[in-house]
Design an enzyme around this catalytic site. Structure first.
Site, PDB file in Angstrom:
ATOM      1  N   GLY B  73     -12.763   1.574   0.123  1.00 24.65           N
ATOM      2  CA  GLY B  73     -12.364   1.076   1.433  1.00 24.65           C
ATOM      3  C   GLY B  73     -11.837   2.171   2.344  1.00 24.65           C
ATOM      4  CB  SER B  74      -9.539   5.020   1.793  1.00 23.50           C
ATOM      5  OG  SER B  74      -8.375   4.288   1.489  1.00 23.50           O
ATOM      6  CG  ASN B 153      -2.199  -3.985   3.514  1.00 22.76           C
ATOM      7  OD1 ASN B 153      -2.288  -4.032   4.739  1.00 22.76           O
ATOM      8  ND2 ASN B 153      -1.559  -3.023   2.890  1.00 22.76           N
ATOM      9  CG  HIS B 203     -10.128  -2.097  -5.880  1.00 22.72           C
ATOM     10  ND1 HIS B 203      -8.761  -2.175  -5.990  1.00 22.72           N
ATOM     11  CD2 HIS B 203     -10.367  -1.455  -4.721  1.00 22.72           C
ATOM     12  CE1 HIS B 203      -8.203  -1.576  -4.947  1.00 22.72           C
ATOM     13  NE2 HIS B 203      -9.168  -1.135  -4.156  1.00 22.72           N
ATOM     14  CB  THR B 239     -25.758  11.020  -7.262  1.00 31.24           C
ATOM     15  OG1 THR B 239     -26.491  12.232  -7.158  1.00 31.24           O
ATOM     16  CG2 THR B 239     -26.444  10.087  -8.242  1.00 31.24           C
ATOM     17  CB  CYS B 327      14.268   1.969  -2.674  1.00 32.25           C
ATOM     18  SG  CYS B 327      15.605   2.094  -1.509  1.00 32.25           S
TER      19      CYS B 327
END
Lengths: 139, 395
Positions: B73-74, B153, B203, B239, B327
């Site tokens: 996706g990126s 997301n 994914h 490929t 955090c």
């Protein structure tokens, strides 16, 4: 990411709570940055006979509070003042670099509580090696 | 209460379904030929890729020739945005996006700013929705691209994609959407919605990791991102990830075959979980839109506690989830999405995302509803913020 020691002190934190009519209270951090630590001291004959904490923050902030309070329990105020953030981190078998500031908070909270006690006793506060501006270096 | 493993982080990634893996297996071990080779053994691999392309096209109502496989996706986001920006530089240098995009889009836009492009980051409202008037007002005669995510997301908010597409088409501006979270959860029709480019990742819908696709409408002027050999009709070198592509295609086929039924099941579990959380845990805020949200998404903030410690305790009980707290990420600020919807820092720090999917059962919902309230209370009992709140009378 965290050592077993950190996880142990996070899962089973020692000295959680408040002390009614505490002799010294120190609170550092702020909600904006995601961690606040508050330490309560009971002092008798210049010795910390009881210590409790409350912490808002991540796992390492809670573990640092727990470990730091364990390390100063029963100590004289001078001895407790000497506790450094590095010593807290080492006692926890290390903290991730991004989490070292949690140990700094613990040192600062103890200092603030000790000085709160000193001021209440009419004594000069000791000088903290971290200035107030450093209080939370999240900028 | 017996400890169980509960995976509620489907927005992060999903497992690969056995039927997907089964479709992929021959392409690792037996039918492994290079799709670019001239011999029959290679041509059979090529045929498998073309069949996969048809399946992906069908799922989006695109043409097979409009589907290009990528490494995820990126990469698809990078390609769409940089590719259009550089190919249309003579027309203008302005790009419009939002403040709540995935980093694959945001950081790409920030990179382009360094290259001399101008980027408008649209605000969103408290639910995470963009304002269409803001979008119209942001358009200038230099605007070459609008890139707005289909569904978020973190908070699951679904944007008015068809309306955005209509505006973009009317103004003759390319429209790209990052649909990584949307595929399999929302009906997508690139023609009807006037989408020029769309990114997806295998994914996120029970396919393999490391493979994605970019839909590029025929006629869109776009530069290549990956230079090299002539694969993907000379548009994306390298490929082909043959088993990955076959797997992605099988996965999208399964994920889009019955979205309605799938969503009904996930949504009913999600709604029961959300209601249970709101009923059992006081001082809790729902983040995101009450209706226009992904079926499996829950994002809530618990006042007076911090998200990373919450995740660690959930993990102790076998529950996988995520948070927008600074955090947990190693960065110093909480999630940019939670900031953009106007949450104060301390509320953003106390956020929890639970994303449900096909791995979840009703028993998981029961278990989380059993464990979560105890954990939240345990952390609140440790929190000086909660202490002062109670002392002040708990207003």
């Amino acid at each position: 990411m965290y050592s077993d020691k950190v996880m142990d002190h996070f899962m089973n934190p020692r000295n959680v709570g408040e002390i009614e009519n505490a002799d010294g209270i120190g609170e550092v951090g702020n909600a904006k940055c995601g961690d606040i630590m508050k330490i309560y001291l009971k002092v008798e004959d210049n010795r910390i006979v009881d210590v409790k904490f409350k912490t808002f923050g991540c796992g390492s902030a809670i573990a640092s509070s727990s470990m730091a309070t364990e390390l100063i329990k029963g100590k004289t105020l001078e001895e407790a003042w000497e506790l450094t953030n590095v010593a807290v981190a080492e006692a926890l078998d290390g903290l991730p670099p991004a989490k070292m500031h949690c140990s700094v908070l613990a040192e600062q909270a103890i200092h603030k509580a000790i000085n709160d006690y000193r001021i209440k006793q009419g004594l000069e506060p000791w000088e903290d090696r971290f200035s107030d501006d450093d209080d939370h270096h999240h900028e | 209460m017996e400890k169980r493993f509960v995976y509620m982080d489907h927005a992060a990634t999903t497992y690969t379904k056995p039927e997907v893996l089964e479709a992929m297996m021959p392409y690792f071990t037996e039918q492994f030929g290079n799709a670019s080779s001239i011999y029959n053994f290679g041509r059979r691999s090529k045929a498998a890729i073309e069949e996969a392309r048809e399946k992906v096209a069908k799922a989006l109502n695109a043409l097979p020739d409009e589907i290009y496989f990528t490494g995820g996706g990126s990469e698809a986001d990078n390609w769409a945005i940089k590719g259009v920006a550089f190919a249309n530089r003579n027309k203008g240098n302005h790009i419009i996006t939002t403040k709540i995009e995935h980093h694959a889009v945001l950081h790409t836009c920030e990179y382009l700013e360094k290259q001399g492009f101008e980027v408008t980051y649209l605000d969103v409202d408290e639910y995470g929705l963009i304002n269409l008037e803001d979008l119209k007002n942001a358009i200038t005669d230099k605007t070459i691209l609008i890139t707005i995510m289909f569904a978020n997301n973190e908070i699951g908010t679904i944007q008015p994609i068809a309306e955005i597409g209509k505006i973009a088409r009317e103004r003759g501006i390319y429209f790209h959407t990052d649909a990584v979270q949307a595929v399999g959860n929302v009906e997508i029709d690139v023609k009807e919605m006037n989408i020029d480019m769309l990114s997806l990742a295998g994914h996120k819908f029970y396919g393999p990791k490391g493979v994605g696709a970019l839909y590029i409408r025929k006629g869109v002027k776009i530069d290549n991102l990956i230079h090299g050999g002539g694969q993907e009709r000379k548009r994306r070198a390298g490929t082909e990830n043959l088993p990955g592509i076959v797997g992605l295609a099988r996965a999208i086929e399964l994920a889009t075959s019955n979205i309605e039924e799938h969503n009904r099941k996930i949504k009913s579990m999600r709604d029961r979980l959300l209601k249970g959380i709101m009923d059992k845990i006081p001082y809790t805020k729902l983040n995101g839109h009450p209706e226009k949200r992904l079926p499996g998404n829950i994002n809530v903030s618990f006042q007076f506690i911090e998200g990373e410690s919450l995740l660690l305790l959930l993990d102790h009980y076998g529950i996988c989830a995520s948070t927008g707290s600074a955090c947990s990420s190693g960065s110093l600020d909480p999630s940019h999405v939670l900031m953009a919807i106007g949450l104060p820092h301390e509320i953003a720090h106390g956020s929890l995302r639970l994303s449900l999917g096909d791995l979840n059962k009703e028993e998981d919902v029961d278990y989380v509803l059993e464990v979560l309230p105890q954990i939240v209370q345990r952390l609140r009992d440790m929190s000086p913020l909660y202490e002062s709140f109670i002392k002040e009378g708990g207003k």
